[in-house]
Each structure stands twice: as C-alpha cells, then as structure tokens.
Write an enzyme that holds these catalytic residues in place. Structure first.
Site, short mmCIF file in Angstrom:
data_model
loop_
_atom_site.label_atom_id
_atom_site.label_comp_id
_atom_site.label_asym_id
_atom_site.label_seq_id
_atom_site.Cartn_x
_atom_site.Cartn_y
_atom_site.Cartn_z
N ASN A 121 0.87 -1.18 0.00
CA ASN A 121 0.00 0.00 0.00
C ASN A 121 0.90 1.23 0.00
OD1 ASN A 121 -1.77 2.07 0.46
ND2 ASN A 121 -2.36 1.42 2.53
N TRP A 122 1.00 1.87 -1.16
CA TRP A 122 1.92 3.01 -1.29
C TRP A 122 1.40 4.26 -0.60
CZ3 TRP A 122 3.41 2.97 -7.25
CH2 TRP A 122 4.08 1.76 -7.53
N LYS A 123 0.14 4.27 -0.24
CA LYS A 123 -0.49 5.47 0.34
C LYS A 123 -0.24 6.65 -0.61
CE LYS A 123 -0.11 3.28 4.80
NZ LYS A 123 0.06 3.38 6.23
N HIS B 82 -9.43 1.40 5.32
CA HIS B 82 -8.12 1.63 5.95
C HIS B 82 -8.31 2.60 7.11
CE1 HIS B 82 -3.98 2.68 6.65
NE2 HIS B 82 -3.64 1.60 5.96
N GLU C 112 -6.62 4.98 8.01
CA GLU C 112 -6.35 6.38 7.64
C GLU C 112 -7.57 7.01 6.96
OE1 GLU C 112 -2.69 5.61 5.59
OE2 GLU C 112 -1.79 5.05 7.51
N GLU D 88 -5.04 -4.74 10.67
CA GLU D 88 -4.03 -3.70 10.87
C GLU D 88 -4.31 -2.97 12.18
OE1 GLU D 88 -2.20 -2.56 6.79
OE2 GLU D 88 -3.79 -1.16 7.28
N GLY E 264 2.87 2.38 10.92
CA GLY E 264 3.87 3.44 10.82
C GLY E 264 4.60 3.74 12.12
N SER F 179 3.73 -1.86 10.44
CA SER F 179 5.18 -1.96 10.62
C SER F 179 5.72 -3.31 10.16
CB SER F 179 5.56 -1.68 12.09
OG SER F 179 5.18 -0.35 12.44
N GLY G 166 3.02 -0.97 4.33
CA GLY G 166 3.03 0.45 4.00
C GLY G 166 4.44 0.92 3.67
N GLY G 167 5.10 1.53 4.66
CA GLY G 167 6.41 2.15 4.46
C GLY G 167 7.42 1.24 3.76
P1 13P Z 1 3.20 0.53 7.70
O1 13P Z 1 3.69 -0.78 7.10
O2 13P Z 1 3.94 1.73 7.20
O3 13P Z 1 3.12 0.44 9.18
O4 13P Z 1 1.69 0.72 7.18
C1 13P Z 1 0.83 -0.34 7.24
C2 13P Z 1 -0.40 0.03 6.50
O5 13P Z 1 -1.12 0.92 6.88
C3 13P Z 1 -0.68 -0.71 5.26
O6 13P Z 1 -1.96 -0.46 4.80
#
Ligand code: 13P
Length: 275
Positions: A25-27, A117, A119, A187, A193, A233, A254-255
């Site tokens: 997930n590149w956000k 999600h 977010e 999640e 993050g 994470s 994510g990251g």
């Molecule tokens: P991180 O891997 O950066 O913690 O993010 C997870 C995430 O929100 C994937 O959708």
C-alpha cells in the site's frame, strides 16, 4: 465390539491451501513516473530471484493518478504483479466530485481495492456502513475488496485485540453477497507506521477470531479459502514470523513497500521462513 470401532477412520480433508498475498500500500507516495520506475525495478528484482508468483502473489496499490501508467506497464511487459487501488466510491456514477467509481477501476485491470483503511476511517470519517458499501461496490464490479480492520491503542486496552476487528468485519459482511471474494487485512492502528508491530501471537489470535466470524457467517468453504493479511510496521525481518501463523496469509505493507529491495525481500519470505 460395535461396528463403528472396526470401521476405518474416514479420510481427513487435506488442509486448505491459501496462496499468500504480499500487498504494497503506497499510500500518497510516488507520482506516475516514479511508479513506473518502481514497478520495473521490482519486477527485475523478483525475476532475478526467480520468484514464483503462483506460490506467493504480489500486488501493488498505487495512488489513483498512477494506476493507468502501472497498468500499461504490467500489460505491455506481461508482468504478473496484481494491481490494486486504495479506495473506491460507494456510488456507481454521478455527481460525486473527487470520487472514482468501481467500474472505472475495473477498466484499468484493477484486481483489489482497499476499503476501510484506518487512515480513511480516522481521517475521512468513514464508518462501518461506508466501508461495507465500498466493499460491495468493489465486489459487484468484479474486484476483490481488501477490508481493513483493526483496533486503536485505547480499544486494545479497553476491549482486547480482537473485539473491534470482529465487530468491523461483521458489519462489513452484512453488505456483501454470501459468495463475494474478499481479503481481510488486520491492521492494528497503533502498529501502523510506528515501528512497533503486533506480536505474531496477537496477530494470530485476531486472525483466528476473524476466521471464526467468517465460519459463523459464511460457512466452512469461505472461512477456509479467505486470506487474512497482517499489516502494521511489516518488514522483511518480521514477515516470516507472521507467515508461520496458521491464520495469517500475507501482509499489507506500507512504508516498507516503498523500497524496492525491501519489498522484494518481503515477497520472498518463503526463503526466510524457518519452521
Ligand atoms: P506501515 O507498514 O507503514 O506500518 O503501514 C501499514 C499500512 O497501513 C498498510 O496499509
């Protein structure tokens, strides 16, 4: 001696095999040029590693503005990386400024759509009903919603790990047809993050509870075939510990999905799983 005692035991059903899914997930990262360069490098890295996409599926979830470019690359080079979107409108078409419909995403060969999600639940006020309607829009257009569920740190303290994810999944299922294919991503909000991932044991406990919801609501076949991912994470050093858990079938990253070598290593977790 009764007859039952002399009968051979009925053959055991073989354990259900679910193809793991490693999803990036590149956000809100990478413009379309950066996206093309990234996917090219990822494909080279996985080719060098002789990655078997049938054994571990790999998907990327770029921002909307990148989808057409990535689709064109995947199709021209026949790359077996699956394409996902990060959101979808619950509506089919019409006066919804800024929204993108499921049919538009389907036309771009999008296979997966993230819904719910944290977010978006947190930052855009999406409630369980909106999430369910988005999941339905994705499924009705022939795509697979990746339904995100997870507890905040306060929820964890007050209710334990599983209660909120179970509630969120149960609510989303009420909007979906019984045979709709879905993926679930557990999640924990506090793990996203933060560099502080859930322990594999906690993630497994929630994975098991979510599969029980599927079993109760949808029956054994759906419960046994639905993939449940862990996210929060996630990284190459910890992915194998999640993948060893019986109820976890992949990762929503994510990251770490923004670094080619790291994401490629995560996709190759079978090489670093020790039983
Ligand atoms: P991180 O891997 O950066 O913690 O993010 C997870 C995430 O929100 C994937 O959708």
């Amino acid at each position: 001696m009764n007859d039952a005692a002399t009968q051979p035991a009925p053959p055991q059903a073989p354990p259900v095999k679910r193809t793991p899914l490693i999803a990036g997930n590149w956000k809100m990262n990478f413009d379309h040029l950066q996206a093309i360069a990234f996917v090219q490098k990822l494909a080279w890295s996985l080719k060098d590693a002789q990655h078997n996409y049938g054994e571990v599926e790999v998907a990327v979830f770029p921002p909307f503005t990148d989808l057409r470019s990535v689709q064109t690359l995947l199709s021209a080079d026949k790359l077996p990386v699956a394409l996902g979107a990060q959101d979808v409108s619950p509506h089919e078409s019409g006066a919804y400024t800024g929204d993108v419909s499921a049919s538009m995403l389907k036309k771009l060969d999008t296979r997966y759509i993230i819904v719910g999600h944290s977010e978006r639940r947190g930052g855009h006020g999406e409630n369980d009903e909106t999430v369910g309607l988005k999941a339905r829009a994705a499924a009705n257009a022939g795509m697979v919603p990746v339904i995100c569920v997870g507890e905040t740190a306060a929820d964890l303290e007050e209710h334990g790990a599983a209660a909120i994810p179970v509630q969120q999944l149960t609510a989303a299922l009420t909007h979906l047809a019984a045979d709709a294919e879905i993926v679930i991503a557990y999640e924990p909000v506090w793990a996203i993050g933060s560099g502080d991932p859930a322990t594999p044991e906690q993630a497994e406990e929630v994975g098991r509870a979510l599969r029980e919801v599927l079993r109760a609501e949808r029956g054994d076949a759906v419960a046994d075939r639905t993939r449940i991912l862990y996210g929060g994470s996630g990284a190459s050093q910890n992915v194998a510990s999640y993948m060893k858990q019986p109820n976890l079938d992949g990762a929503l990253v994510g990251g770490a999905s923004l670094k080619v070598d790291e994401f490629s290593r995560i996709a190759q977790f079978t090489k670093h799983v020790t039983v």
